[in-house]
Design an enzyme around this catalytic site. Structure first.
Site, mmCIF file in Angstrom:
data_model
loop_
_atom_site.group_PDB
_atom_site.id
_atom_site.type_symbol
_atom_site.label_atom_id
_atom_site.label_comp_id
_atom_site.label_asym_id
_atom_site.label_seq_id
_atom_site.Cartn_x
_atom_site.Cartn_y
_atom_site.Cartn_z
ATOM 1 N N TYR A 128 2.784 8.413 -20.893
ATOM 2 C CA TYR A 128 3.543 7.483 -21.291
ATOM 3 C C TYR A 128 3.343 6.110 -20.465
ATOM 4 O O TYR A 128 3.769 6.127 -19.511
ATOM 5 C CB TYR A 128 4.831 7.622 -21.634
ATOM 6 C CG TYR A 128 5.740 6.647 -22.357
ATOM 7 C CD1 TYR A 128 5.455 6.230 -23.424
ATOM 8 C CD2 TYR A 128 6.852 5.849 -21.616
ATOM 9 C CE1 TYR A 128 6.436 5.206 -24.141
ATOM 10 C CE2 TYR A 128 7.718 5.029 -22.436
ATOM 11 C CZ TYR A 128 7.327 4.606 -23.706
ATOM 12 O OH TYR A 128 8.155 3.537 -24.137
ATOM 13 N N ASP A 223 0.414 4.637 -12.864
ATOM 14 C CA ASP A 223 1.630 4.084 -13.356
ATOM 15 C C ASP A 223 2.668 4.976 -12.700
ATOM 16 O O ASP A 223 3.130 5.978 -12.857
ATOM 17 C CB ASP A 223 1.658 4.387 -14.889
ATOM 18 C CG ASP A 223 3.015 4.221 -15.444
ATOM 19 O OD1 ASP A 223 3.945 3.761 -14.768
ATOM 20 O OD2 ASP A 223 3.015 4.052 -16.718
ATOM 21 N N LYS A 251 12.152 1.618 -12.846
ATOM 22 C CA LYS A 251 12.986 2.446 -12.694
ATOM 23 C C LYS A 251 13.662 2.488 -11.411
ATOM 24 O O LYS A 251 14.597 1.364 -11.084
ATOM 25 C CB LYS A 251 12.709 3.880 -13.012
ATOM 26 C CG LYS A 251 12.174 3.976 -14.644
ATOM 27 C CD LYS A 251 11.829 5.229 -15.131
ATOM 28 C CE LYS A 251 11.738 5.100 -16.795
ATOM 29 N NZ LYS A 251 10.430 5.725 -17.217
HETATM 30 C C1 LIG Z 1 9.800 4.994 -18.253
HETATM 31 C C2 LIG Z 1 8.195 4.380 -18.140
HETATM 32 C C3 LIG Z 1 7.802 3.534 -18.573
HETATM 33 C C4 LIG Z 1 8.269 2.399 -19.295
HETATM 34 O O1 LIG Z 1 9.440 1.844 -18.520
HETATM 35 P P1 LIG Z 1 10.497 1.155 -19.422
HETATM 36 O O2 LIG Z 1 11.249 0.286 -18.395
HETATM 37 O O3 LIG Z 1 11.187 2.045 -20.328
HETATM 38 O O4 LIG Z 1 9.739 0.006 -20.408
HETATM 39 C C5 LIG Z 1 6.322 3.248 -18.455
HETATM 40 N N1 LIG Z 1 5.604 4.189 -17.731
HETATM 41 C C6 LIG Z 1 6.222 5.438 -17.224
HETATM 42 C C7 LIG Z 1 5.431 6.343 -16.508
HETATM 43 C C8 LIG Z 1 7.706 5.692 -17.551
HETATM 44 O O5 LIG Z 1 8.191 6.949 -16.844
#
Ligand SMILES: *Cc1c(COP(=O)(O)O)cnc(C)c1O
Length: 412
Positions: A128, A223, A251
């Site tokens: 994701y 990511d 995060k």
């Molecule tokens: C949570 C997450 C996102 C998106 O971040 P948001 O702050 O929810 O927009 C993108 N990449 C990874 C790997 C994530 O865990």
């Protein structure tokens, strides 16, 4: 609100029942509006690595609040957090702050295309990267949990440039490069997957991607929105010793406030406006409150022994869960790295999203409900990683394992 939630992963659609409405959080605990206490393994989906509402973070925020919440002009705090991120993360020489992980991933994709002059991108099934159009292809937990293959509203022309491969499959990536010569801007991945349950890179996978991207004039992007400052202080890239060209974060670096960031080699980041021509902006980006929460959180993480403690706590939890499930005759496979863990209710190994789908989601739903009744809050999906924090004590882990013992025996 659609589904009663502000983000679909909070709903209980896949595990059954109604979402629990929280009133407050502190340390490893969350309290719902009825006053029930839960030991929390979601941790706001990652940011709460020092425990919820850590007093150092909240008092720094109170102080920052007095000086104003948003300047719309540069502030010293941005520079401080930028320096901390650059010092910590091997690939990052220059960084741009944004307001969410989604925003960071959107921007990094534009940068990949701008820098290489190529439009295609390779992502992995089950990974994701936020909810931007180009990434909503085989995008893991949130989408998978709801059984949506894709999302309506995403133009086919947009996702035509998104190529996907199974995680841990270097051959598939090699083939995509061969089939699309000089067209692929880069490869983006979660270096440890937390959005399809919990999947770790097999030995050689990250190294292989580093080589393949280099050979093909493409960029490698980690990511690390979930893994940054969690898998180790320098993220998964420091832990595995593979340095990508670009990195996205979120995060943990926001310490519970909305922050995202993307960064990498100066040569590439200099493309970003106003240093270069690639446009990307944000009214509230780098605001003093968000920067303060990030700085304080990273300071707490810098303390001696932080990651050893997180590793030990999480190992004890996952080893306990696996042992108890097996005692009850249940199929299970699971693992942890640092403060991140996950398990599947099926025989292992699980190396990609396809294999993850073997997990018994119906049984997971029953487990989830049983655990809630015993005061443990797990992510309401069989395809999400779990998060521990510095605030989870041995006593919390013992209480959690006791709840697992009772719950597994009830659902076996
Ligand atoms: C949570 C997450 C996102 C998106 O971040 P948001 O702050 O929810 O927009 C993108 N990449 C990874 C790997 C994530 O865990």
């Amino acid at each position: 609100m659609p589904g009663g939630v502000s983000s679909p992963v909070r709903a209980f659609k896949s595990v059954g029942g109604q979402p629990i409405v929280f009133d407050r959080v502190k340390g490893p605990y969350a309290w719902d509006v009825d006053g029930n206490r839960y030991i929390d393994y979601v941790g706001s989906w990652g940011p709460a690595i020092c425990g919820h509402a850590h007093p150092d973070v909240t008092s720094a925020l109170q102080e920052a609040l007095e000086k104003g919440t948003s300047f719309g002009a540069p502030c010293e705090l941005e520079n401080q957090l930028a320096e901390m991120v650059i010092n910590a993360v091997p690939s990052i020489e220059m960084v741009r702050f944004v307001n969410s992980g989604t925003e960071a991933c959107m921007a990094v994709l534009r940068l990949m295309r701008a820098f290489t002059g190529r439009d295609k991108v390779i992502k992995f099934e089950g990974c994701y990267h936020g909810h931007a159009d180009m990434f909503l292809v085989k995008a893991g937990s949130g989408v998978a949990t709801l059984g949506l293959p894709d999302s309506p509203g995403v133009p086919r022309s947009t996702t035509a440039n998104t190529l996907t491969a199974p995680y841990n499959d270097l051959e598939a990536v090699k083939e995509l490069f061969a089939e699309n010569p000089d067209a692929i801007s880069g490869v983006i991945l979660e270096p440890v997957v937390g959005n399809a349950g919990f999947i770790t890179p097999e030995p050689g996978f990250l190294e292989g991607l580093r080589e393949l991207t280099k050979e093909n004039g493409a960029l490698l992007v980690f990511d690390e929105v979930m893994t940054g400052f969690r898998i180790s202080y320098g993220g998964a890239q420091a832990r595995f010793g593979v340095t990508p060209d670009l990195t996205t974060m979120g995060k943990v670096i926001g310490g519970g406030l909305p922050v995202g960031a993307y960064g990498g080699k100066s040569e590439i980041m200099s493309m970003v406006a106003p240093a270069g021509p690639m446009y990307q902006a944000g009214t509230l980006s780098g605001n003093p409150l968000a920067m303060t929460a990030g700085i304080k959180t990273l300071e707490l993480l810098q303390q001696e022994g932080t990651y050893e403690r997180l590793e030990a706590t999480t190992k004890r939890l996952i080893n306990g869960i696996i042992e108890i499930a097996k005692e009850n005759g249940l199929s299970i496979t699971g693992s942890s790295i640092s403060a991140m863990f996950g398990f599947y209710l099926c025989e292992g190994p699980v190396r990609n999203f396809e294999e993850a789908k073997a997990t018994d989601t119906e049984r997971f739903g029953k487990l989830h409900k049983a655990m809630l009744e015993k005061g443990v809050y797990l992510a309401p999906s069989a395809f999400e990683a779990g998060f521990t924090s510095l605030a989870h004590t041995d006593a919390d882990i013992d209480a959690t394992l006791k709840a697992f013992r009772e719950s597994f025996s009830a659902i076996a």
